[in-house]
Design an enzyme around this catalytic site. Structure first.
Site, short mmCIF file in Angstrom:
data_model
loop_
_atom_site.label_atom_id
_atom_site.label_comp_id
_atom_site.label_asym_id
_atom_site.label_seq_id
_atom_site.Cartn_x
_atom_site.Cartn_y
_atom_site.Cartn_z
N GLY A 44 3.09 0.30 -2.89
CA GLY A 44 2.65 -0.65 -1.88
C GLY A 44 3.02 -2.05 -2.30
N GLY A 45 2.36 -3.02 -1.72
CA GLY A 45 2.74 -4.39 -1.96
C GLY A 45 2.57 -4.84 -3.40
CG MET A 46 -0.90 -5.93 -4.81
SD MET A 46 -0.42 -7.60 -5.30
CE MET A 46 -1.29 -7.75 -6.86
N GLY A 47 2.36 -2.75 -6.27
CA GLY A 47 2.93 -1.96 -7.36
C GLY A 47 3.18 -0.52 -7.00
CB VAL A 49 0.31 4.66 -7.79
CG1 VAL A 49 -0.81 5.39 -8.53
CG2 VAL A 49 -0.21 3.35 -7.23
CE LYS A 64 -0.35 -0.80 -7.48
NZ LYS A 64 -1.03 -0.85 -6.20
CG ASP A 154 -7.51 -6.50 0.82
OD1 ASP A 154 -7.68 -6.70 2.04
OD2 ASP A 154 -6.49 -5.97 0.36
#
Length: 802
Positions: A44-47, A49, A64, A154
């Protein structure tokens, strides 16, 4: 409820990081000397997995990796996540274990939750007993976080997991959270979160407290209870305006009164009017809610795979892949639904290209059957092979992963090596080496594809493969014949596949290819014997469930007058064999016919996909695109495609080009070019020769031989022969009648074509010859009848392909 389709605003674009465990690295190499990658779980946007084995403890964890190129603030939030979540000790909050760095890549390890994101696990409106359990656990987890001084910031359905088997609700993603007293990391005014769940003060960029989480909880409960959002809008500005100017949508009547009151309280625009203690809401759910009426919709539970166990040590062999939604803590990223993959051309020594291509095709075909894997067509990949580095090639192809393969001869047979590499970080997720016989190359390709799919948390559908080396050789030769287009090629392929099927009677790809070839041979020859052989071959192939067996069934049914049945079979073929060039080619050709000139884009896309999957069919498909461009009035494009056909060094392709040259010349009223082009291909097509002789006689004498016209009509209206070839003949007769200025004969030919199953709406509407019939009542009546049939056929295809 529509969830998971907007990324966290604080997320950044992917940078491809510097870490690399690929290349010649062993699959046993460990991340930071401790964690061994088992499979990819999502991104996804942050990393990204991964499922990994903690070598120190022998336990499975989620690992992650933070995407490279993030700001210092993002990295600081990443580091702080461990500190924050370690403050929270609660069953409804995901546990965090470790933070580390490997080859300049930062990573977290965390609890591996066997389950699905809330956005996938339930389908609103959710029945009250289930909703009460979910809401109570959400409140409990949030209360524990707030008590530890942590604000989530969030909260949304994609950051909530439902554990399989226990229904435990687990809140994840404190990667953008911060403690209530920490003001130094995220500046006031920075918009962090997902707009549709943000409180008004958060959308305005103001400082927030735990009541922003209460607001997000209210939005989630509203969606779960009703299947709708409380406010419309897809951007932060639109949602903020809606919140400021309109009240939330009304809750449906059968939402329990106390639940409705809780939701209204949580959604208060003024934070001072929201509940100050989320834990207190648990009692309101437990004590005061009136049960809904019996008419309340019930929960639609998705199919759930068996529970994934957590053994104390790594298993010795790959195990069944979990469901695609079996994701660990996702740090604000939507639960992934698919991953993109490119299988690079298999490296081999000169002379082994046929084996390498067979292995490549089998890998692609089997991986394409995994519903969560999107595989780049082989033709697209080959166009980029100048990139030496697999990761560079993966970047050029815009894919998440690449499969690198090689084969070489050994004294005992063939050694095959394959590796699965993550493009973003270079981690080698999976590798396998196999010593096999050349005859086992198809089975080996399927086995390797299953291993890749397992490492990607997907399922690939496989089947029995041929093992007799003679069968494999015959099959590969037949595939080469099937890439051609004249009758002798279909007959040659049928003979080869008949022999292969005798040697490998249980091989689905051989049986499916044999059925397809048998149908093509029948279409070319039209005899009853060929029809019976095609029918038997289809029946035998359908037992295997192979996608191309349904393609053969589709073409057979369409040519026997069963239009909706044939279209439905083609839709099934597309679902079962999404990487088959033959299926896309057939789908493209049919869809173009079924649509008016304003809407052939779907058909064109299928044809272009077919070219990407099998560049060897480019010239054949170019003929279809030539016709399409001409019908759309794009004459420069049509002429350019036609010129490429006529300049091809293959005489057979030139003859095919002459077919289209003659037809386009007739549409332009160019009799001389039409006759000259027809002379090129007529000797190869007997019925075309009859049409040409009739046209030449009429032009030369100035008199139309009506008896001969009726003979031609009878030749193209034999219901025991393949219908679509006969319909094409009747279409040509209608065109010839117009060129000869015989409009009545043109209408009669069209009527016969309609009786035989004409569905070519785009030809009726786009062929320049028919402009004169725009106000002819008989012509318009036939056109509308054909269009209605085309609509039914199109509905059957889309219904089966959806």
């Amino acid at each position: 409820m529509t969830v998971g389709d907007d990324d966290t605003i604080a997320s950044t674009h992917s940078s491809l990081g510097a870490a690399r465990v690929g290349g010649d690295a062993s699959a046993d190499e460990r991340i930071a000397g401790r964690y061994q990658i088992v499979r990819w779980l999502g991104a996804g946007g942050m990393g990204r997995v991964y499922e990994a084995i903690d070598g120190e403890l022998g336990e499975r964890v989620a690992l992650k990796v933070l995407r490279g190129g993030l700001s210092d603030d993002a990295i600081e939030r990443f580091r702080r996540e461990v500190k924050l979540t370690r403050r929270i000790q609660h069953r409804n909050v995901a546990r965090m274990f470790d933070i580390g760095e490997h080859a300049h890549e930062r990573f977290l390890t965390m609890e591996l939750v066997d389950g699905a994101a809330l956005s996938q696990a339930v389908s609103p409106p959710v029945a009250w007993p289930r909703l009460r359990g979910i809401a109570s656990q959400l409140c409990a987890g949030l209360a524990a976080a707030h008590a530890a001084g942590v604000i989530h910031r969030d909260l949304k359905p994609d950051n909530v997991l439902i554990e399989r088997g226990t229904d435990r609700v687990v809140i994840t993603d404190f990667g953008i959270a911060r403690s209530g007293d920490d003001v130094g990391v995220t500046q006031v005014g920075a918009l962090i979160g997902t707009p549709r769940y943000m409180a008004p003060e958060q959308l305005a960029g103001e400082p927030i407290d735990h009541r922003a989480d209460v607001f997000a909880l209210g939005v989630m409960l509203f969606e779960l209870a009703t299947g709708m959002r409380p406010w419309g809008g897809d951007t932060a500005i639109a949602i903020a305006v809606a919140q400021a100017t309109t009240p939330p949508r009304a809750l449906i009547a059968d939402v329990p009164a106390e639940l409705a009151a809780v939701i209204r309280d949580c959604l208060a625009i003024d934070r001072a009017q929201r509940p100050a203690d989320v834990g207190a809401l648990i009692a309101r759910f437990a004590d005061g809610v009136v049960e809904p009426s019996a008419s309340r919709p019930t929960l639609r539970s998705p199919a759930i795979a068996p529970v994934m166990t957590s053994p104390a040590s790594p298993p010795p062999a790959p195990r069944a892949a979990p469901s695609p939604a079996q994701i660990a803590t996702t740090l604000g990223d939507p639960a992934p639904t698919y991953t993109t993959l490119a299988v690079l051309p298999v490296a081999c020594a000169p002379g082994d290209e046929t084996l390498a291509d067979a292995l490549l095709d089998e890998l692609i075909d089997t991986l394409a059957s995994a519903g969560t894997v999107r595989v780049r067509p082989a033709g697209v990949v080959r166009a980029q092979v100048d990139a030496a580095d697999p990761r560079a090639l993966g970047r050029a192809l815009d894919v998440d992963h690449v499969v690198v393969g090689a084969l070489r001869r050994t004294p005992a047979g063939v050694r095959v090596v394959a590796r699965l590499i993550s493009v973003a970080d270079g981690f080698q997720i999976w590798t396998h080496r196999d010593d096999v016989l050349a005859a086992d190359i198809l089975a080996t390709g399927e086995r390797l594809a299953r291993g890749v799919a397992s490492a990607l948390s997907a399922r690939a559908v496989g089947s029995e493969r041929a093992t007799d080396p003679r069968a494999v050789e015959l099959y590969l030769r037949a595939r080469g014949e099937l890439r051609r287009f004249w009758g002798e090629h279909a007959r040659n392929a049928t003979a080869l596949l008949d022999q292969a099927a005798q040697l490998a009677p249980g091989s689905p790809p051989i049986l499916a290819a044999r059925a397809f070839a048998a149908v093509q041979a029948w279409i070319m020859d039209g005899t009853a014997a060929h029809a019976a052989a095609a029918h038997d071959a289809i029946e035998r192939a359908l037992v295997t469930g192979h996608g191309e067996a349904y393609l053969a069934q589709s073409i057979f049914q369409l040519n026997r007058g069963d239009f909706t049945g044939g279209a439905a079979a083609l839709g099934i073929a597309l679902v079962r064999a999404p990487m088959s060039a033959q299926v896309h080619e057939s789908a493209g050709r049919l869809l173009i016919e079924l649509t008016a000139p304003t809407g052939p884009d779907d058909g064109r896309r299928h044809l272009e996909t077919a070219i990407g999957l099998d560049p060897g069919r480019t010239q054949i498909i170019r003929g279809d695109l030539t016709r399409l461009d001409a019908l759309l009035g794009r004459w420069p494009e049509a002429d350019a495609r036609l010129d490429a056909l006529l300049r091809d060094p293959d005489p057979a392709v030139v003859q095919l080009g002459a077919v289209f040259e003659a037809r386009l010349a007739s549409w332009r009223g160019d009799r001389a070019t039409m006759l000259a082009a027809a002379q090129v291909f007529a000797p190869r097509i007997e019925k075309a020769g009859h049409l040409l002789a009739f046209f030449q006689h009429t032009v030369a004498t100035g008199a139309l031989d009506r008896a001969r016209w009726e003979q031609l009509t009878a030749m193209f209206t034999r219901r025991d022969h393949p219908h679509r070839m006969q319909v094409l003949g009747l279409q040509l007769m209608a065109e010839i009648a117009v060129v000869l200025d015989e409009p009545d004969l043109a209408v009669r030919a069209l009527g016969h074509a309609a009786d035989m199953g004409l569905v070519d709406v785009i030809w009726l509407d786009g062929c320049p010859l028919f402009a004169r019939f725009a106000h002819d009542l008989s012509w318009r009546t036939l056109r509308d009848e054909i269009a209605r049939r085309a609509d039914r056929v199109l509905a059957a295809f889309r219904g089966a392909a959806s």
